[in-house]
Design an enzyme around this catalytic site. Structure first.
Site, mmCIF file in Angstrom:
data_model
loop_
_atom_site.group_PDB
_atom_site.id
_atom_site.type_symbol
_atom_site.label_atom_id
_atom_site.label_comp_id
_atom_site.label_asym_id
_atom_site.label_seq_id
_atom_site.Cartn_x
_atom_site.Cartn_y
_atom_site.Cartn_z
ATOM 1 N N HIS A 10 35.223 -48.268 114.234
ATOM 2 C CA HIS A 10 35.871 -49.471 114.761
ATOM 3 C C HIS A 10 35.948 -49.415 116.281
ATOM 4 O O HIS A 10 35.538 -50.364 116.979
ATOM 5 C CB HIS A 10 37.279 -49.588 114.163
ATOM 6 C CG HIS A 10 38.067 -50.751 114.686
ATOM 7 N ND1 HIS A 10 38.124 -51.963 114.036
ATOM 8 C CD2 HIS A 10 38.833 -50.896 115.800
ATOM 9 C CE1 HIS A 10 38.878 -52.800 114.734
ATOM 10 N NE2 HIS A 10 39.329 -52.177 115.804
ATOM 11 N N GLU A 11 36.457 -48.312 116.809
ATOM 12 C CA GLU A 11 36.620 -48.205 118.264
ATOM 13 C C GLU A 11 35.269 -48.141 118.972
ATOM 14 O O GLU A 11 35.141 -48.583 120.125
ATOM 15 C CB GLU A 11 37.476 -46.988 118.619
ATOM 16 C CG GLU A 11 38.886 -47.008 118.037
ATOM 17 C CD GLU A 11 39.710 -48.228 118.419
ATOM 18 O OE1 GLU A 11 39.395 -48.864 119.446
ATOM 19 O OE2 GLU A 11 40.653 -48.546 117.684
ATOM 20 N N HIS B 217 34.270 -51.570 119.927
ATOM 21 C CA HIS B 217 34.891 -51.972 121.199
ATOM 22 C C HIS B 217 34.131 -51.363 122.373
ATOM 23 O O HIS B 217 33.852 -52.032 123.378
ATOM 24 C CB HIS B 217 36.336 -51.472 121.255
ATOM 25 C CG HIS B 217 37.310 -52.273 120.451
ATOM 26 N ND1 HIS B 217 37.484 -53.628 120.617
ATOM 27 C CD2 HIS B 217 38.189 -51.900 119.475
ATOM 28 C CE1 HIS B 217 38.429 -54.059 119.791
ATOM 29 N NE2 HIS B 217 38.863 -53.032 119.083
ATOM 30 N N GLU C 89 37.556 -57.879 119.288
ATOM 31 C CA GLU C 89 37.751 -57.463 117.898
ATOM 32 C C GLU C 89 36.556 -57.842 117.033
ATOM 33 O O GLU C 89 36.236 -57.151 116.061
ATOM 34 C CB GLU C 89 39.034 -58.082 117.337
ATOM 35 C CG GLU C 89 40.311 -57.494 117.903
ATOM 36 C CD GLU C 89 40.454 -56.005 117.639
ATOM 37 O OE1 GLU C 89 39.979 -55.529 116.589
ATOM 38 O OE2 GLU C 89 41.024 -55.309 118.495
#
Length: 497
Positions: free
Chosen positions: A264-265, A268, A294
């Site tokens: 997930h990160e 980003h 996001e």
């Protein structure tokens, strides 16, 4: 030329932003507990200097003069974003910025200590102060921008999005999910009768998990010459595009939660590293907003990393780093059943993609009422419990750490942020629908562990645009239509039913 003066100012602000970002990342990862008070003072002081520098009287004169200059289209877009950001900055006095920054940082530090103790009574006064300052901020921003107070706060995270547009979409999504989640749970139960769920419980040393995460980050395109991975209480992606600071947290009894957090990160981080470097010192060169941000992280985590094609590639990689016996006897279908488990839970960051939006909608409804003065801090636990019971079937009565104390956002003064998560999930699904048409064999790319084509599409259609356009404009340019929740709903139906 006045625009040249704004360009030079941007470089000064970039330097201050760099210092604040790295100090803040260090505060969450390496700073000793005793350094909190002085760190809050330091960041507050730098924030005040930045604010004074950006809001100096000369800046407004340069902006007005630059409007009359013969600028290129890119410079015109840059000036427009400069005006937007300057307007948002000048509506807040410097002493208020210092006071709010210090209050928010001290509140966040207190939250870290009291959340684990389930001490709402001890934390509530600090949150009351944060909310009071957030209401002041909202009022000042609303007056300067001609927006409703909560819209003025959302504008800081997603320029162009408005509650009047989002609320009906969230209502439709909530109505869909309240019926869909039970259907998904029923389908899951039937699948587990046919294919009993295996257990991932075991012992997974942190260093081995870290190496697995680093390997996945590299495969996805993360540039380690401009970033690193650390550990923090709450996973985040911070720093600056040339020095991205990513974090995760580990459990030694299972590895999926950390791995999915890393993925997930990384989404980003790829966005930050993919922004146009030559514009990094100007507002127009920054990431557009948190919904787009996001959408990039959830694109990696949900659209890619929870797909069967991803695990065709990933299972051997997991075994390489965690041991040949890990996932022994598992099929791709077994792993998919595990990573896409549907479960009504208390914790937003641990929620699956079917229940996650309900966690976000709950927070959106509460924080909007807080900012608009319709709800007080002392009433949050009762309202939270009622909504959690209605939406997800769980009571949080007297369970504050798993209820209104579970997130860092409100303690840190981030109101207007939460909608970005679910908007991002919908945008990610909408992007995937377009990418499948643009790259017909994209699933084969994923199954082979090749992500260059996916990154190239996002670089061209999302990352390179930076802040040249509003959030809704970028979405429409990239996908050919405004936000359409039908793509997200179709994605959920295809995956879970």
């Amino acid at each position: 030329m006045s625009y040249a003066k704004l360009d030079a100012l941007g470089r000064k602000l970039e330097a201050i932003d760099h210092a604040i970002a790295i100090l803040s990342a260090d505060e969450a990862t390496n700073m000793p507990v005793g350094g909190g008070e002085k760190r809050a003072e330091a960041v507050a002081h730098l924030s005040g200097i930045r604010h004074e520098t950006f809001t100096a009287p000369d800046v407004a004169d340069w902006i007005e003069a630059a409007k009359a200059e013969d600028l290129s289209l890119d410079d015109q877009l840059s000036l427009r974003e400069f005006v937007r950001v300057h307007t948002n900055a000048t509506c807040l006095p410097s002493d208020f910025v210092r006071r709010q920054t210090e209050s928010n940082m001290r509140s966040e530090q207190l939250w870290r200590d009291l959340r684990i103790k389930n001490d709402w009574a001890g934390f509530a006064p600090a949150l009351e102060n944060v909310v009071a300052l957030a209401r002041e901020e909202a009022a000042m921003r609303a007056d300067a921008l001609g927006l409703a107070p909560y819209d003025a706060m959302m504008e800081q995270y997603d320029p162009g999005n408005r509650a009047a547009d989002i609320a009906p979409i969230f209502e439709d999504l909530k109505a869909f999910l309240v019926d869909f989640v039970p259907a998904a749970l029923e389908a899951q139960d039937k699948q587990r009768v046919a294919r009993p769920q295996k257990s991932l419980k075991g012992t997974y040393p942190i260093e081995m998990q870290r190496e697995l995460g680093l390997s996945m980050m590299a495969a996805l395109g993360f540039d380690f010459t401009h970033g690193r991975l650390d550990v923090s209480h709450h996973p985040f992606c911070g720093g600056v595009p040339t020095d991205v600071r990513m974090t995760t947290r580990y459990r030694t009894d299972e590895f999926l939660s950390s791995l999915m957090g890393v993925l997930h990160e990384t989404g980003h981080a790829l966005y930050e590293q993919g922004l146009p470097r030559e514009l990094g010192h100007l507002p127009v060169g920054h990431a557009r907003g948190m919904a787009i941000h996001e959408s990039q992280s959830l694109f990696v985590e949900q659209q890619i990393a929870r797909s069967p094609e991803f695990w065709q590639w990933a299972m051997p990689v997991v075994r390489e780093h965690l041991g040949a016996d890990v996932l022994e006897g598992w099929t791709v279908e077994d792993v998919i059943g595990e990573v896409n488990t549907v479960e009504r839970g208390f914790i937003r960051v641990d929620a699956d993609e079917t229940t996650y939006p309900l966690h976000v909608i709950l927070r959106f409804e509460i924080e909007k009422a807080l900012i608009e003065g319709e709800l007080s801090v002392r009433d949050i636990p009762e309202v939270w419990d009622a909504k959690m019971t209605a939406y997800l079937g769980h009571s949080t009565k007297d369970n504050y750490r798993d209820g209104p104390m579970q997130d860092v956002h409100w303690p840190a003064g981030a109101f207007g942020y939460f909608p970005s998560y679910t908007l991002g999930a919908m945008i990610a699904a909408q992007q995937w629908a377009v990418i499948e048409k643009a790259i017909p064999d994209v699933r084969n790319h994923v199954a082979a562990g090749h992500f260059d084509a996916l990154n190239a599409w996002r670089r061209e259609n999302i990352w390179s645009l930076a802040s040249r356009h509003s959030t809704p404009e970028i979405l429409e340019k990239a996908t050919g239509e405004p936000l359409n929740p039908a793509h997200f709903m179709a994605h959920l139906k295809a995956r879970y039913l």
